[in-house]
Design a protein around this motif. Structure first.
Motif, short mmCIF file in Angstrom:
data_model
loop_
_atom_site.label_atom_id
_atom_site.label_comp_id
_atom_site.label_asym_id
_atom_site.label_seq_id
_atom_site.Cartn_x
_atom_site.Cartn_y
_atom_site.Cartn_z
N UNK A 1 60.16 81.66 8.24
CA UNK A 1 59.54 81.22 6.98
C UNK A 1 58.26 81.99 6.67
N UNK A 2 57.46 82.28 7.71
CA UNK A 2 56.20 82.99 7.50
C UNK A 2 56.44 84.38 6.88
N UNK A 3 57.48 85.02 7.37
CA UNK A 3 57.78 86.36 6.85
C UNK A 3 58.34 86.29 5.43
N UNK A 4 59.19 85.32 5.19
CA UNK A 4 59.73 85.14 3.83
C UNK A 4 58.62 84.81 2.83
N UNK A 5 57.65 84.00 3.28
CA UNK A 5 56.52 83.65 2.40
C UNK A 5 55.69 84.88 2.08
N UNK B 1 63.14 85.48 25.04
CA UNK B 1 63.78 85.11 26.30
C UNK B 1 64.10 86.42 27.03
N UNK B 2 63.32 86.70 28.05
CA UNK B 2 63.57 87.93 28.79
C UNK B 2 62.96 89.13 28.10
N UNK B 3 63.40 90.30 28.51
CA UNK B 3 62.75 91.55 28.10
C UNK B 3 63.19 92.02 26.71
N UNK B 4 64.34 91.61 26.27
CA UNK B 4 64.89 92.13 25.03
C UNK B 4 64.34 91.44 23.79
N UNK B 5 63.03 91.45 23.61
CA UNK B 5 62.47 90.70 22.49
C UNK B 5 62.07 91.55 21.29
N UNK B 6 62.03 92.86 21.44
CA UNK B 6 61.70 93.70 20.28
C UNK B 6 63.00 94.13 19.60
N UNK B 7 63.57 93.22 18.85
CA UNK B 7 64.84 93.54 18.20
C UNK B 7 64.65 94.18 16.82
N UNK B 8 63.89 93.54 15.96
CA UNK B 8 63.68 94.06 14.60
C UNK B 8 62.19 94.26 14.37
N UNK B 9 61.82 95.47 14.04
CA UNK B 9 60.42 95.81 13.78
C UNK B 9 60.28 96.21 12.31
N UNK B 10 59.07 96.09 11.79
CA UNK B 10 58.86 96.34 10.36
C UNK B 10 57.73 97.34 10.13
N UNK B 11 57.99 98.32 9.27
CA UNK B 11 56.98 99.31 8.90
C UNK B 11 57.06 99.57 7.40
N UNK B 12 56.08 100.31 6.89
CA UNK B 12 56.00 100.59 5.46
C UNK B 12 54.63 100.23 4.94
N UNK B 13 54.24 100.78 3.79
CA UNK B 13 52.88 100.58 3.28
C UNK B 13 52.52 99.11 3.12
N UNK B 14 53.51 98.27 2.81
CA UNK B 14 53.23 96.85 2.59
C UNK B 14 52.88 96.12 3.88
N UNK B 15 53.10 96.76 5.05
CA UNK B 15 52.80 96.11 6.32
C UNK B 15 51.44 96.52 6.87
N UNK B 16 50.65 97.27 6.09
CA UNK B 16 49.32 97.69 6.57
C UNK B 16 48.23 96.93 5.84
N UNK B 17 47.34 96.32 6.59
CA UNK B 17 46.28 95.49 6.01
C UNK B 17 45.31 96.31 5.16
N UNK B 18 45.00 97.52 5.59
CA UNK B 18 43.96 98.32 4.93
C UNK B 18 44.46 99.50 4.11
N UNK C 1 57.00 91.72 14.60
CA UNK C 1 58.38 92.00 15.01
C UNK C 1 59.18 90.72 15.26
N UNK C 2 60.47 90.86 15.33
CA UNK C 2 61.39 89.76 15.60
C UNK C 2 62.12 90.00 16.92
N UNK C 3 62.49 88.93 17.65
CA UNK C 3 62.15 87.53 17.38
C UNK C 3 60.66 87.28 17.57
N UNK C 4 60.15 86.18 17.00
CA UNK C 4 58.74 85.83 17.21
C UNK C 4 58.48 85.62 18.70
N UNK C 5 57.25 85.79 19.12
CA UNK C 5 56.90 85.68 20.55
C UNK C 5 57.36 84.38 21.17
N UNK C 6 57.23 83.29 20.43
CA UNK C 6 57.55 81.99 21.02
C UNK C 6 59.06 81.83 21.28
N UNK C 7 59.87 82.72 20.69
CA UNK C 7 61.31 82.61 20.89
C UNK C 7 61.85 83.60 21.92
#
Length: 513
Positions: free
Chosen positions: A310-314, A471-488, A463-469
Protein backbone atom coordinates in the motif's frame (compact mmCIF):
# COMPACT_ATOMS: atom_id res chain seq x y z
CA UNK A 1 26.88 -12.94 -23.43
CA UNK A 2 23.85 -13.34 -25.70
CA UNK A 3 20.41 -14.15 -24.35
CA UNK A 4 19.26 -16.12 -27.36
CA UNK A 5 19.84 -19.35 -25.43
CA UNK A 6 16.62 -20.32 -23.68
CA UNK A 7 18.46 -22.20 -20.96
CA UNK A 8 19.40 -18.95 -19.25
CA UNK A 9 16.06 -17.34 -18.49
CA UNK A 10 13.15 -19.48 -19.57
CA UNK A 11 11.08 -21.00 -16.83
CA UNK A 12 11.18 -24.63 -17.88
CA UNK A 13 14.65 -25.24 -16.45
CA UNK A 14 14.64 -26.43 -12.84
CA UNK A 15 18.27 -25.56 -12.24
CA UNK A 16 17.35 -21.89 -12.28
CA UNK A 17 15.64 -22.40 -8.96
CA UNK A 18 18.92 -23.06 -7.15
CA UNK A 19 20.54 -20.54 -4.86
CA UNK A 20 23.15 -18.33 -6.54
CA UNK A 21 26.64 -18.39 -5.10
CA UNK A 22 28.10 -15.25 -6.63
CA UNK A 23 27.41 -12.32 -8.95
CA UNK A 24 28.46 -14.32 -12.00
CA UNK A 25 25.51 -16.64 -11.34
CA UNK A 26 22.95 -13.99 -10.36
CA UNK A 27 20.23 -13.56 -12.97
CA UNK A 28 19.02 -9.98 -13.30
CA UNK A 29 16.31 -8.61 -15.58
CA UNK A 30 16.23 -4.83 -15.95
CA UNK A 31 12.91 -3.40 -17.16
CA UNK A 32 13.52 -0.27 -19.22
CA UNK A 33 16.55 1.04 -21.11
CA UNK A 34 16.54 4.69 -20.10
CA UNK A 35 19.46 6.11 -18.14
CA UNK A 36 18.41 4.27 -14.98
CA UNK A 37 18.19 0.91 -16.72
CA UNK A 38 21.39 1.23 -18.72
CA UNK A 39 23.32 2.55 -15.70
CA UNK A 40 22.16 -0.43 -13.64
CA UNK A 41 23.05 -2.93 -16.37
CA UNK A 42 26.48 -1.38 -17.01
CA UNK A 43 27.32 -1.34 -13.30
CA UNK A 44 26.28 -4.97 -12.84
CA UNK A 45 28.30 -6.13 -15.85
CA UNK A 46 31.30 -4.20 -14.59
CA UNK A 47 30.94 -5.97 -11.21
CA UNK A 48 31.05 -9.41 -12.79
CA UNK A 49 27.38 -10.25 -13.31
CA UNK A 50 27.27 -12.43 -16.42
CA UNK A 51 23.51 -12.85 -16.76
CA UNK A 52 21.98 -9.40 -17.20
CA UNK A 53 19.07 -8.82 -19.57
CA UNK A 54 17.46 -5.45 -20.32
CA UNK A 55 13.88 -5.54 -21.61
CA UNK A 56 12.83 -2.39 -23.46
CA UNK A 57 9.22 -1.77 -24.56
CA UNK A 58 10.15 0.61 -27.36
CA UNK A 59 12.02 -0.23 -30.55
CA UNK A 60 14.88 1.99 -29.38
CA UNK A 61 16.90 2.52 -26.21
CA UNK A 62 17.00 5.73 -24.18
CA UNK A 63 13.54 6.14 -22.69
CA UNK A 64 12.87 9.84 -22.25
CA UNK A 65 16.18 10.69 -23.90
CA UNK A 66 15.55 10.54 -27.64
CA UNK A 67 17.97 12.04 -30.14
CA UNK A 68 16.73 12.15 -33.74
CA UNK A 69 17.85 13.50 -37.12
CA UNK A 70 14.48 13.99 -38.79
CA UNK A 71 15.24 16.73 -41.29
CA UNK A 72 19.01 17.03 -41.73
CA UNK A 73 22.31 15.61 -40.52
CA UNK A 74 21.91 17.66 -37.33
CA UNK A 75 20.24 16.32 -34.21
CA UNK A 76 16.95 17.23 -32.59
CA UNK A 77 16.37 16.31 -28.95
CA UNK A 78 12.81 15.07 -28.76
CA UNK A 79 13.20 14.38 -25.04
CA UNK A 80 15.89 15.33 -22.50
CA UNK A 81 17.74 18.43 -23.64
CA UNK A 82 20.46 19.44 -21.17
CA UNK A 83 22.78 18.06 -18.55
CA UNK A 84 21.78 19.95 -15.42
CA UNK A 85 24.75 21.03 -13.33
CA UNK A 86 28.36 19.90 -13.32
CA UNK A 87 29.82 19.18 -9.90
CA UNK A 88 28.95 15.65 -8.82
CA UNK A 89 27.06 14.98 -12.05
CA UNK A 90 28.10 11.59 -13.50
CA UNK A 91 26.63 12.38 -16.92
CA UNK A 92 28.55 15.65 -17.13
CA UNK A 93 31.68 13.71 -16.18
CA UNK A 94 31.09 11.17 -18.96
CA UNK A 95 30.32 13.89 -21.50
CA UNK A 96 33.42 15.85 -20.50
CA UNK A 97 35.72 12.84 -20.63
CA UNK A 98 34.34 11.69 -23.98
CA UNK A 99 34.37 15.22 -25.49
CA UNK A 100 30.61 15.16 -26.02
CA UNK A 101 29.82 18.68 -24.78
CA UNK A 102 29.11 21.60 -27.07
CA UNK A 103 31.55 24.48 -26.81
CA UNK A 104 31.58 28.07 -28.05
CA UNK A 105 28.69 30.27 -29.24
CA UNK A 106 26.55 27.35 -30.45
CA UNK A 107 26.40 26.03 -26.90
CA UNK A 108 24.86 29.25 -25.69
CA UNK A 109 22.55 29.88 -28.63
CA UNK A 110 20.26 27.01 -27.90
CA UNK A 111 16.67 26.24 -27.22
CA UNK A 112 14.76 27.80 -24.39
CA UNK A 113 16.66 27.86 -21.13
CA UNK A 114 14.02 28.21 -18.40
CA UNK A 115 14.56 31.02 -15.88
CA UNK A 116 17.44 32.30 -18.01
CA UNK A 117 16.15 35.30 -19.96
CA UNK A 118 18.59 37.12 -22.25
CA UNK A 119 18.37 40.43 -24.13
CA UNK A 120 18.03 38.31 -27.28
CA UNK A 121 14.57 37.20 -26.18
CA UNK A 122 11.90 39.31 -27.86
CA UNK A 123 8.81 39.64 -25.64
CA UNK A 124 5.62 40.51 -27.52
CA UNK A 125 2.17 41.28 -26.16
CA UNK A 126 -0.93 40.12 -27.98
CA UNK A 127 -1.58 43.66 -29.23
CA UNK A 128 1.71 43.42 -31.16
CA UNK A 129 3.66 45.76 -28.90
CA UNK A 130 7.02 44.69 -27.54
CA UNK A 131 7.68 44.69 -23.80
CA UNK A 132 10.72 46.71 -22.83
CA UNK A 133 13.87 44.78 -21.99
CA UNK A 134 14.07 46.68 -18.72
CA UNK A 135 10.68 45.44 -17.51
CA UNK A 136 11.45 41.88 -18.60
CA UNK A 137 14.79 41.94 -16.78
CA UNK A 138 13.30 43.37 -13.59
CA UNK A 139 10.40 40.92 -13.46
CA UNK A 140 12.46 37.85 -14.35
CA UNK A 141 15.09 38.81 -11.78
CA UNK A 142 12.40 39.23 -9.13
CA UNK A 143 10.85 35.90 -10.13
CA UNK A 144 14.21 34.13 -9.85
CA UNK A 145 14.78 35.55 -6.36
CA UNK A 146 11.37 34.34 -5.24
CA UNK A 147 11.82 30.83 -6.63
CA UNK A 148 15.32 30.69 -5.12
CA UNK A 149 13.77 31.28 -1.70
CA UNK A 150 11.61 28.22 -2.21
CA UNK A 151 14.56 26.12 -3.41
CA UNK A 152 16.73 27.38 -0.55
CA UNK A 153 14.08 26.65 2.09
CA UNK A 154 13.78 30.34 3.02
CA UNK A 155 10.00 30.70 2.76
CA UNK A 156 8.12 32.72 5.34
CA UNK A 157 5.88 30.70 7.61
CA UNK A 158 2.74 32.00 5.92
CA UNK A 159 4.01 30.75 2.55
CA UNK A 160 5.05 27.26 3.58
CA UNK A 161 1.61 25.72 3.25
CA UNK A 162 0.79 27.43 -0.02
CA UNK A 163 1.06 26.14 -3.54
CA UNK A 164 4.01 27.47 -5.50
CA UNK A 165 1.69 29.62 -7.59
CA UNK A 166 -0.07 31.15 -4.58
CA UNK A 167 3.23 31.84 -2.83
CA UNK A 168 4.65 33.58 -5.91
CA UNK A 169 1.50 35.68 -6.31
CA UNK A 170 1.58 36.78 -2.68
CA UNK A 171 5.28 37.59 -2.65
CA UNK A 172 5.25 39.35 -6.03
CA UNK A 173 2.23 41.37 -4.96
CA UNK A 174 4.50 43.30 -2.59
CA UNK A 175 6.79 44.41 -5.44
CA UNK A 176 6.20 47.75 -7.26
CA UNK A 177 6.24 45.88 -10.58
CA UNK A 178 2.99 44.17 -9.63
CA UNK A 179 1.23 47.52 -9.94
CA UNK A 180 1.96 47.72 -13.69
CA UNK A 181 0.16 45.81 -16.44
CA UNK A 182 3.38 44.81 -18.21
CA UNK A 183 4.87 43.67 -14.92
CA UNK A 184 1.92 41.43 -14.12
CA UNK A 185 1.79 39.96 -17.61
CA UNK A 186 5.50 39.18 -17.77
CA UNK A 187 5.19 37.63 -14.32
CA UNK A 188 2.46 35.33 -15.65
CA UNK A 189 4.84 34.36 -18.48
CA UNK A 190 7.51 33.53 -15.89
CA UNK A 191 5.07 31.21 -14.17
CA UNK A 192 4.31 29.50 -17.48
CA UNK A 193 8.04 28.96 -18.02
CA UNK A 194 8.36 27.54 -14.50
CA UNK A 195 5.64 25.04 -15.46
CA UNK A 196 8.08 23.59 -18.00
CA UNK A 197 10.66 23.19 -15.22
CA UNK A 198 8.10 21.48 -12.99
CA UNK A 199 6.28 19.52 -15.73
CA UNK A 200 2.96 20.55 -14.26
CA UNK A 201 -0.41 21.76 -15.51
CA UNK A 202 -0.16 24.75 -13.20
CA UNK A 203 2.02 26.09 -10.40
CA UNK A 204 -1.15 26.25 -8.33
CA UNK A 205 -0.91 22.47 -8.14
CA UNK A 206 2.75 22.32 -7.03
CA UNK A 207 4.00 22.41 -3.43
CA UNK A 208 6.07 25.49 -2.55
CA UNK A 209 7.73 24.09 0.58
CA UNK A 210 8.71 20.75 -0.98
CA UNK A 211 10.86 22.43 -3.62
CA UNK A 212 13.71 22.79 -1.14
CA UNK A 213 14.37 19.05 -1.30
CA UNK A 214 15.35 19.32 -4.95
CA UNK A 215 19.12 19.82 -5.21
CA UNK A 216 20.61 21.81 -8.08
CA UNK A 217 24.20 20.77 -8.74
CA UNK A 218 26.89 23.45 -8.91
CA UNK A 219 28.40 24.61 -12.17
CA UNK A 220 26.59 25.78 -15.29
CA UNK A 221 23.04 24.50 -14.99
CA UNK A 222 22.26 24.14 -18.68
CA UNK A 223 25.06 22.13 -20.26
CA UNK A 224 24.49 21.60 -23.96
CA UNK A 225 25.63 18.45 -25.68
CA UNK A 226 27.54 18.45 -28.95
CA UNK A 227 26.49 17.13 -32.39
CA UNK A 228 25.86 13.62 -31.04
CA UNK A 229 23.28 14.80 -28.51
CA UNK A 230 22.15 12.57 -25.68
CA UNK A 231 22.47 9.52 -27.92
CA UNK A 232 26.25 9.88 -27.68
CA UNK A 233 26.10 9.37 -23.90
CA UNK A 234 23.74 6.42 -24.28
CA UNK A 235 26.25 4.91 -26.71
CA UNK A 236 29.00 5.18 -24.08
CA UNK A 237 26.90 3.08 -21.71
CA UNK A 238 25.86 0.62 -24.41
CA UNK A 239 29.40 -0.14 -25.57
CA UNK A 240 30.18 -1.71 -22.18
CA UNK A 241 27.25 -4.14 -22.43
CA UNK A 242 27.74 -7.56 -24.08
CA UNK A 243 25.96 -8.09 -27.39
CA UNK A 244 22.35 -9.12 -26.90
CA UNK A 245 22.02 -7.62 -23.42
CA UNK A 246 19.27 -5.21 -24.52
CA UNK A 247 16.13 -6.65 -26.07
CA UNK A 248 13.93 -3.95 -27.65
CA UNK A 249 10.23 -4.17 -28.59
CA UNK A 250 9.66 -6.30 -25.49
CA UNK A 251 7.05 -4.55 -23.32
CA UNK A 252 6.56 -6.23 -19.96
CA UNK A 253 3.03 -7.33 -19.09
CA UNK A 254 3.53 -8.65 -15.57
CA UNK A 255 6.11 -9.18 -12.84
CA UNK A 256 5.38 -12.07 -10.50
CA UNK A 257 7.24 -11.82 -7.21
CA UNK A 258 7.08 -13.13 -3.64
CA UNK A 259 6.71 -16.67 -4.98
CA UNK A 260 7.44 -19.76 -2.91
CA UNK A 261 8.06 -23.20 -4.37
CA UNK A 262 8.20 -26.44 -2.42
CA UNK A 263 11.33 -28.51 -2.84
CA UNK A 264 14.01 -30.56 -1.07
CA UNK A 265 11.92 -30.81 2.05
CA UNK A 266 11.82 -27.07 2.71
CA UNK A 267 10.46 -23.92 1.13
CA UNK A 268 12.70 -22.24 -1.41
CA UNK A 269 12.35 -18.75 -2.70
CA UNK A 270 11.34 -18.90 -6.36
CA UNK A 271 12.98 -16.42 -8.69
CA UNK A 272 10.88 -13.59 -10.07
CA UNK A 273 8.94 -14.30 -13.24
CA UNK A 274 8.73 -11.59 -15.90
CA UNK A 275 6.10 -12.04 -18.61
CA UNK A 276 6.20 -9.91 -21.78
CA UNK A 277 3.19 -8.91 -23.85
CA UNK A 278 4.47 -11.06 -26.72
CA UNK A 279 4.19 -14.17 -24.55
CA UNK A 280 7.86 -14.54 -23.67
CA UNK A 281 8.55 -15.42 -20.03
CA UNK A 282 11.83 -14.83 -18.23
CA UNK A 283 12.97 -16.02 -14.86
CA UNK A 284 15.51 -14.14 -12.79
CA UNK A 285 16.76 -13.87 -9.25
CA UNK A 286 16.22 -10.11 -9.28
CA UNK A 287 14.30 -7.57 -11.37
CA UNK A 288 15.15 -3.86 -11.48
CA UNK A 289 12.09 -1.87 -12.56
CA UNK A 290 13.03 1.47 -14.17
CA UNK A 291 9.79 2.34 -15.98
CA UNK A 292 8.54 5.90 -15.66
CA UNK A 293 6.24 7.03 -12.88
CA UNK A 294 3.68 7.61 -15.62
CA UNK A 295 3.73 3.91 -16.55
CA UNK A 296 3.46 2.96 -12.87
CA UNK A 297 0.45 5.25 -12.48
CA UNK A 298 -1.08 3.62 -15.52
CA UNK A 299 -0.30 -0.02 -14.76
CA UNK A 300 1.02 -0.57 -11.22
CA UNK A 301 -2.20 -2.22 -10.06
CA UNK A 302 -2.14 -4.79 -12.87
CA UNK A 303 1.58 -5.17 -13.57
CA UNK A 304 2.63 -6.76 -10.28
CA UNK A 305 1.52 -10.11 -8.83
CA UNK A 306 0.91 -10.01 -5.90
CA UNK A 307 -0.09 -6.32 -5.75
CA UNK A 308 2.45 -3.77 -4.58
CA UNK A 309 2.40 -2.80 -0.88
CA UNK A 310 0.00 0.00 0.00
CA UNK A 311 2.83 2.44 0.82
CA UNK A 312 4.27 2.05 -2.65
CA UNK A 313 0.90 2.35 -4.36
CA UNK A 314 0.19 5.52 -2.36
CA UNK A 315 3.53 7.00 -3.41
CA UNK A 316 2.76 6.25 -7.06
CA UNK A 317 -0.65 7.88 -6.72
CA UNK A 318 0.50 10.92 -4.75
CA UNK A 319 3.56 11.99 -6.71
CA UNK A 320 2.91 14.12 -9.77
CA UNK A 321 4.06 13.16 -13.25
CA UNK A 322 3.57 15.94 -15.75
CA UNK A 323 3.82 16.49 -19.48
CA UNK A 324 6.23 18.79 -21.29
CA UNK A 325 5.96 18.80 -25.08
CA UNK A 326 7.99 20.51 -27.77
CA UNK A 327 6.64 21.95 -31.01
CA UNK A 328 9.37 22.11 -33.67
CA UNK A 329 8.58 24.40 -36.59
CA UNK A 330 10.84 24.27 -39.66
CA UNK A 331 10.71 27.08 -42.21
CA UNK A 332 12.31 27.42 -45.64
CA UNK A 333 14.12 30.50 -44.34
CA UNK A 334 14.32 32.41 -41.08
CA UNK A 335 12.12 35.48 -40.66
CA UNK A 336 13.35 36.74 -37.29
CA UNK A 337 16.17 39.27 -36.63
CA UNK A 338 19.67 37.81 -36.39
CA UNK A 339 20.02 38.87 -32.74
CA UNK A 340 16.70 37.22 -31.78
CA UNK A 341 16.99 33.97 -29.81
CA UNK A 342 13.28 33.58 -29.21
CA UNK A 343 9.82 35.10 -29.49
CA UNK A 344 8.08 35.01 -26.10
CA UNK A 345 4.30 35.32 -25.90
CA UNK A 346 2.88 37.64 -23.21
CA UNK A 347 -0.89 37.37 -22.79
CA UNK A 348 -3.27 39.89 -21.28
CA UNK A 349 -5.05 36.99 -19.55
CA UNK A 350 -2.64 34.07 -19.48
CA UNK A 351 -3.49 30.64 -18.03
CA UNK A 352 -1.19 31.14 -15.01
CA UNK A 353 -3.01 34.29 -13.97
CA UNK A 354 -4.77 33.24 -10.75
CA UNK A 355 -8.21 34.53 -11.73
CA UNK A 356 -7.95 32.87 -15.13
CA UNK A 357 -6.73 29.60 -13.59
CA UNK A 358 -9.61 29.53 -11.10
CA UNK A 359 -12.21 30.37 -13.73
CA UNK A 360 -10.94 27.53 -15.95
CA UNK A 361 -10.34 24.99 -13.17
CA UNK A 362 -13.67 23.28 -13.84
CA UNK A 363 -15.24 22.37 -17.12
CA UNK A 364 -13.56 22.22 -20.51
CA UNK A 365 -13.57 25.87 -21.59
CA UNK A 366 -9.76 25.88 -21.34
CA UNK A 367 -9.55 23.64 -24.41
CA UNK A 368 -10.59 26.57 -26.59
CA UNK A 369 -7.46 28.47 -25.55
CA UNK A 370 -5.01 25.56 -25.09
CA UNK A 371 -2.40 27.42 -27.17
CA UNK A 372 -2.09 30.11 -24.48
CA UNK A 373 0.01 27.64 -22.50
CA UNK A 374 2.77 27.88 -25.15
CA UNK A 375 5.50 30.02 -23.58
CA UNK A 376 7.06 31.12 -26.84
CA UNK A 377 9.21 29.94 -29.72
CA UNK A 378 12.97 29.64 -29.32
CA UNK A 379 15.73 29.23 -31.86
CA UNK A 380 17.17 25.73 -32.20
CA UNK A 381 20.90 25.00 -32.14
CA UNK A 382 22.30 23.84 -35.51
CA UNK A 383 18.94 24.46 -37.20
CA UNK A 384 19.04 28.10 -38.41
CA UNK A 385 15.51 28.07 -39.85
CA UNK A 386 13.76 26.26 -36.99
CA UNK A 387 11.90 27.36 -33.87
CA UNK A 388 10.80 25.32 -30.87
CA UNK A 389 7.69 26.01 -28.82
CA UNK A 390 7.16 24.64 -25.30
CA UNK A 391 3.85 23.60 -23.74
CA UNK A 392 2.95 21.74 -20.54
CA UNK A 393 0.21 20.01 -18.61
CA UNK A 394 -3.35 19.34 -19.64
CA UNK A 395 -3.01 21.75 -22.56
CA UNK A 396 -0.08 19.73 -23.86
CA UNK A 397 -2.07 16.50 -23.56
CA UNK A 398 -4.99 18.11 -25.41
CA UNK A 399 -2.65 19.33 -28.15
CA UNK A 400 -1.32 15.80 -28.62
CA UNK A 401 -4.71 14.77 -30.04
CA UNK A 402 -4.60 17.41 -32.77
CA UNK A 403 -3.09 16.96 -36.23
CA UNK A 404 0.41 18.34 -36.83
CA UNK A 405 -0.92 20.58 -39.59
CA UNK A 406 -3.46 22.19 -37.28
CA UNK A 407 -0.86 22.75 -34.55
CA UNK A 408 1.57 24.26 -37.06
CA UNK A 409 -1.10 26.58 -38.50
CA UNK A 410 -2.10 27.85 -35.03
CA UNK A 411 1.55 28.52 -34.14
CA UNK A 412 2.06 30.50 -37.36
CA UNK A 413 -1.04 32.57 -36.57
CA UNK A 414 0.33 33.29 -33.11
CA UNK A 415 3.70 34.37 -34.48
CA UNK A 416 2.06 36.63 -37.06
CA UNK A 417 -0.42 38.28 -34.68
CA UNK A 418 2.09 38.87 -31.87
CA UNK A 419 5.06 40.08 -33.91
CA UNK A 420 3.50 41.66 -36.99
CA UNK A 421 6.35 40.12 -38.97
CA UNK A 422 5.95 38.45 -42.33
CA UNK A 423 5.87 34.84 -41.16
CA UNK A 424 5.85 32.21 -43.91
CA UNK A 425 3.99 28.93 -43.74
CA UNK A 426 5.72 26.08 -41.93
CA UNK A 427 7.50 23.65 -44.23
CA UNK A 428 7.85 20.82 -41.68
CA UNK A 429 6.78 20.14 -38.11
CA UNK A 430 7.84 17.74 -35.39
CA UNK A 431 5.49 17.51 -32.41
CA UNK A 432 6.33 15.47 -29.31
CA UNK A 433 3.56 13.48 -27.65
CA UNK A 434 5.00 12.23 -24.38
CA UNK A 435 1.65 12.08 -22.59
CA UNK A 436 0.07 9.82 -25.21
CA UNK A 437 3.08 7.50 -25.35
CA UNK A 438 1.86 4.35 -23.58
CA UNK A 439 5.43 3.42 -22.64
CA UNK A 440 6.10 6.73 -20.86
CA UNK A 441 2.86 8.64 -20.12
CA UNK A 442 4.52 11.99 -19.45
CA UNK A 443 7.84 13.72 -18.98
CA UNK A 444 9.02 13.92 -15.38
CA UNK A 445 8.07 14.07 -11.72
CA UNK A 446 6.86 16.98 -9.56
CA UNK A 447 5.63 17.24 -5.97
CA UNK A 448 1.96 18.23 -5.79
CA UNK A 449 0.70 20.64 -3.16
CA UNK A 450 0.06 18.78 0.10
CA UNK A 451 2.29 15.78 -0.66
CA UNK A 452 5.32 14.70 1.40
CA UNK A 453 7.79 14.26 -1.44
CA UNK A 454 10.61 12.72 0.59
CA UNK A 455 8.33 10.07 2.04
CA UNK A 456 6.89 9.26 -1.39
CA UNK A 457 10.26 9.09 -3.18
CA UNK A 458 11.65 6.77 -0.51
CA UNK A 459 8.58 4.51 -0.57
CA UNK A 460 8.85 4.28 -4.34
CA UNK A 461 12.55 3.39 -4.14
CA UNK A 462 12.24 0.65 -1.47
CA UNK A 463 12.88 -2.90 -2.74
CA UNK A 464 10.49 -5.85 -2.50
CA UNK A 465 9.65 -7.84 -0.49
CA UNK A 466 9.60 -5.34 2.40
CA UNK A 467 12.14 -6.09 5.13
CA UNK A 468 9.53 -7.33 7.56
CA UNK A 469 8.49 -10.04 5.07
CA UNK A 470 11.97 -11.36 4.29
CA UNK A 471 12.52 -15.06 4.77
CA UNK A 472 16.09 -16.13 4.19
CA UNK A 473 18.59 -14.63 1.81
CA UNK A 474 16.41 -14.23 -1.27
CA UNK A 475 14.80 -10.95 -0.27
CA UNK A 476 15.95 -8.58 -3.02
CA UNK A 477 13.44 -9.66 -5.62
CA UNK A 478 12.14 -6.43 -7.16
CA UNK A 479 14.13 -3.21 -7.05
CA UNK A 480 13.10 0.23 -8.30
CA UNK A 481 15.08 2.94 -10.07
CA UNK A 482 14.35 6.04 -12.15
CA UNK A 483 14.23 9.81 -11.58
CA UNK A 484 11.01 9.51 -9.55
CA UNK A 485 12.84 7.38 -6.95
CA UNK A 486 15.42 10.06 -6.07
CA UNK A 487 14.65 12.46 -3.23
CA UNK A 488 16.92 15.26 -4.48
CA UNK A 489 17.51 14.72 -8.20
CA UNK A 490 14.03 13.85 -9.48
CA UNK A 491 13.22 15.25 -12.95
CA UNK A 492 16.82 14.85 -14.17
CA UNK A 493 18.77 12.41 -16.32
CA UNK A 494 21.57 12.32 -13.75
CA UNK A 495 18.99 11.47 -11.10
CA UNK A 496 17.84 8.53 -13.22
CA UNK A 497 21.43 7.41 -13.82
CA UNK A 498 22.36 7.63 -10.13
CA UNK A 499 19.35 5.54 -9.07
CA UNK A 500 20.29 2.85 -11.58
CA UNK A 501 23.77 2.70 -10.09
CA UNK A 502 22.23 2.72 -6.60
CA UNK A 503 20.14 -0.40 -7.26
CA UNK A 504 23.02 -2.17 -8.99
CA UNK A 505 25.22 -1.50 -5.97
CA UNK A 506 22.44 -2.80 -3.72
CA UNK A 507 22.68 -6.13 -5.55
CA UNK A 508 26.48 -6.08 -5.61
CA UNK A 509 26.50 -5.62 -1.82
CA UNK A 510 23.92 -8.37 -1.47
CA UNK A 511 26.22 -10.87 -3.18
CA UNK A 512 29.25 -9.60 -1.27
CA UNK A 513 27.63 -10.29 2.12
Amino acid sequence: MSFTGKQIFFLNKAERMSTCSGPENGKVVVVGSGFAGLAAAAKLVEAGFENVLVLEAKERVGGRAHTTKPFSENVIEVGANWIHGQKGNPLFKIAKEENLLSEGPSARKNMCQPRSVTPQDYFFKEDGKQVSTKVVDQVSMCFSKLTDKAFDDELKSRHRKLSLGSYLDDAFGEAPLAATEDGRQVFEWCKRIECTDEACSSLYEVSASQMSYYTALDGGFFNTLGPGGYQAILDVLLKDLPSGTVQCSAPVKSIQWDLVKKGSGEDHRCPVKVVCENGQSFEADHVIVTVSLGVLKDRATTMFEPPLPEKKLSAIENLGFGIVDKIFLFFEKSFWPEDCSGVQLVWKEGPEDKDVYESLSEGETWKKTWFKKITGFDTVARHPTALCGWITGREALYMENLQDTEIGAICVRLLRSFTGWSVPEVSKTLITRWGSDSHVRGSYTFIPDGVDGVKAHKALASPLPPKYKCRGRKHLQVLFAGEATHVNFYTTTHGAYITGVREAERLISYYAD
